[in-house]
Motif scaffolding. Sequence first.
Motif, PDB file in Angstrom:
ATOM      1  N   TYR A 184       0.841  -1.203   0.000  1.00  0.00           N
ATOM      2  CA  TYR A 184       0.000   0.000   0.000  1.00  0.00           C
ATOM      3  C   TYR A 184       0.876   1.252   0.000  1.00  0.00           C
ATOM      4  O   TYR A 184       0.653   2.180  -0.791  1.00  0.00           O
ATOM      5  N   ASP A 212      -7.803  -5.293   8.465  1.00  0.00           N
ATOM      6  CA  ASP A 212      -8.534  -4.080   8.830  1.00  0.00           C
ATOM      7  C   ASP A 212      -7.619  -2.862   8.947  1.00  0.00           C
ATOM      8  O   ASP A 212      -8.028  -1.741   8.627  1.00  0.00           O
ATOM      9  N   TYR A 215      -7.058  -1.366   5.585  1.00  0.00           N
ATOM     10  CA  TYR A 215      -8.328  -0.799   5.108  1.00  0.00           C
ATOM     11  C   TYR A 215      -8.649   0.507   5.832  1.00  0.00           C
ATOM     12  O   TYR A 215      -9.128   1.461   5.208  1.00  0.00           O
ATOM     13  N   LYS A 216      -8.397   0.572   7.126  1.00  0.00           N
ATOM     14  CA  LYS A 216      -8.631   1.823   7.849  1.00  0.00           C
ATOM     15  C   LYS A 216      -7.701   2.923   7.347  1.00  0.00           C
ATOM     16  O   LYS A 216      -8.106   4.083   7.195  1.00  0.00           O
ATOM     17  N   ARG A 219      -9.052   4.096   4.031  1.00  0.00           N
ATOM     18  CA  ARG A 219     -10.241   4.933   4.242  1.00  0.00           C
ATOM     19  C   ARG A 219      -9.815   6.340   4.650  1.00  0.00           C
ATOM     20  O   ARG A 219     -10.345   7.340   4.126  1.00  0.00           O
ATOM     21  N   LEU A 225     -13.364   1.345  -0.842  1.00  0.00           N
ATOM     22  CA  LEU A 225     -13.044   0.022  -0.321  1.00  0.00           C
ATOM     23  C   LEU A 225     -13.971  -1.041  -0.892  1.00  0.00           C
ATOM     24  O   LEU A 225     -15.188  -0.851  -0.948  1.00  0.00           O
ATOM     25  N   CYS A 227     -14.051  -5.735  -1.276  1.00  0.00           N
ATOM     26  CA  CYS A 227     -13.423  -6.967  -0.801  1.00  0.00           C
ATOM     27  C   CYS A 227     -14.165  -8.161  -1.377  1.00  0.00           C
ATOM     28  O   CYS A 227     -15.394  -8.173  -1.420  1.00  0.00           O
ATOM     29  N   LEU A 247     -15.332  -3.660   8.085  1.00  0.00           N
ATOM     30  CA  LEU A 247     -14.055  -3.455   7.411  1.00  0.00           C
ATOM     31  C   LEU A 247     -13.808  -1.971   7.157  1.00  0.00           C
ATOM     32  O   LEU A 247     -14.684  -1.262   6.665  1.00  0.00           O
ATOM     33  N   GLY A 248     -12.642  -1.519   7.524  1.00  0.00           N
ATOM     34  CA  GLY A 248     -12.312  -0.104   7.359  1.00  0.00           C
ATOM     35  C   GLY A 248     -12.950   0.795   8.386  1.00  0.00           C
ATOM     36  O   GLY A 248     -12.895   2.019   8.272  1.00  0.00           O
ATOM     37  N   ALA A 252     -17.197  -1.725   4.029  1.00  0.00           N
ATOM     38  CA  ALA A 252     -16.702  -1.342   2.705  1.00  0.00           C
ATOM     39  C   ALA A 252     -17.801  -0.693   1.872  1.00  0.00           C
ATOM     40  O   ALA A 252     -18.993  -0.793   2.186  1.00  0.00           O
TER      41      ALA A 252
END
Length: 376
Positions: A184, A212, A215-216, A219, A225, A227, A247-248, A252
């Motif tokens: 990322y 997570d 993903y956070k 965000r 997001l 998945c 998630l996030g 998502a």
Amino acid sequence: MDPPIPYPTLQSWKQQIRSTPDPFIQILPKVELHVHLEGTLTPSLRFALAQRNNLPLHSARLNKTFTSLPDLESAYNLLQPRSIKGVGLSAFFEAYYGGMEVLQSEQDFHDLGIEYFKRAKQMGVVYCEVMFDVQAHTRRGVEIGVLMRGLESARREADELGVKVNYIMCFLRDLSPEDAMMHYEMALPYREMIVGIGLDSNEYGRPPLLFDEVYKRAREDGFKLTCHCDVTQKDTHEHIRQVACELGGTGADRIDHGLDAAEAPELVEIIKIKRTGMTLCPWAYVRHHKEENVFGYVRRLFDAGVLVNISSDSPAYVESNWVVDNLMLLKIKGGFTDDEIVKVQFNAVDICWAPKSLKAEMREKIELFLKKMQRK
């Protein structure tokens, strides 16, 4: 193990679709939101790139080296064997990741992208959000800049063709969350190319919330997001719930696949209330579900008011079933009307991650198409 839907039946469906093309579906402006760029690697392009890069084409699963294009084409017949749902490498994953070995240079990635975008143009696709697996290339020694520059040049050429493109960077679920975070951060210099992040590859024993943290972070950084939630997978309902709700931080924006949510009314209600988009690819499910489930579940989600999009997933590895073939299958086996197919496209515009101005253009193109059809 035999597939839930017999192979001869699948062949008859394919023959019906190809022998009686539907002009309405062919020319309807379409939006594709779930297509893996690496999954569009056709046998002909793979063979050409292998020759360009002086690479052998070998399948460990088949214990065979391919020396001709017809030989290689035969290895793409993956509908017959049912995919593994568990540990180990399925026939699909072996072919999918094995094919990537021919992708070495910026030109290779450009050629992969533009071949799909040209096909998308021919199929009436006006906008697509295309997934790519960054880790599958860096672990082969491909520098991330080589990948990203090739994809960007293909996107610019697609824009000249009239096909608008955004990219979704997916992480490999069977690798570590730490590796996902590292990639990322490696990709941040190219963030203008990337509209969102996703999670794909082997889902077995790998719940979404393992990832997570990344993903956070995404965000917070303004990415969208999504998945994967594969069908008939172990713990699939819990995985869908995690994606939709947690998630996030708050869930998502979209769920890729997730067809089995139709078995759980409480999940359907959550997805509907949150207006979480769902990207469904019917041809991808015929190896895993009975016929009444594949089409009954899509119908149940659609009728419940879930914002469903129909896409192609990895079409080159599913007997060359592209987005038009998935829409045709929905029509001939799922009983969807032309009006409902159009609603699927409007849904896709609603849940896509294009700018508002581009969404307005897409809606206008669909409405203009409908006016022209009414005058005929």
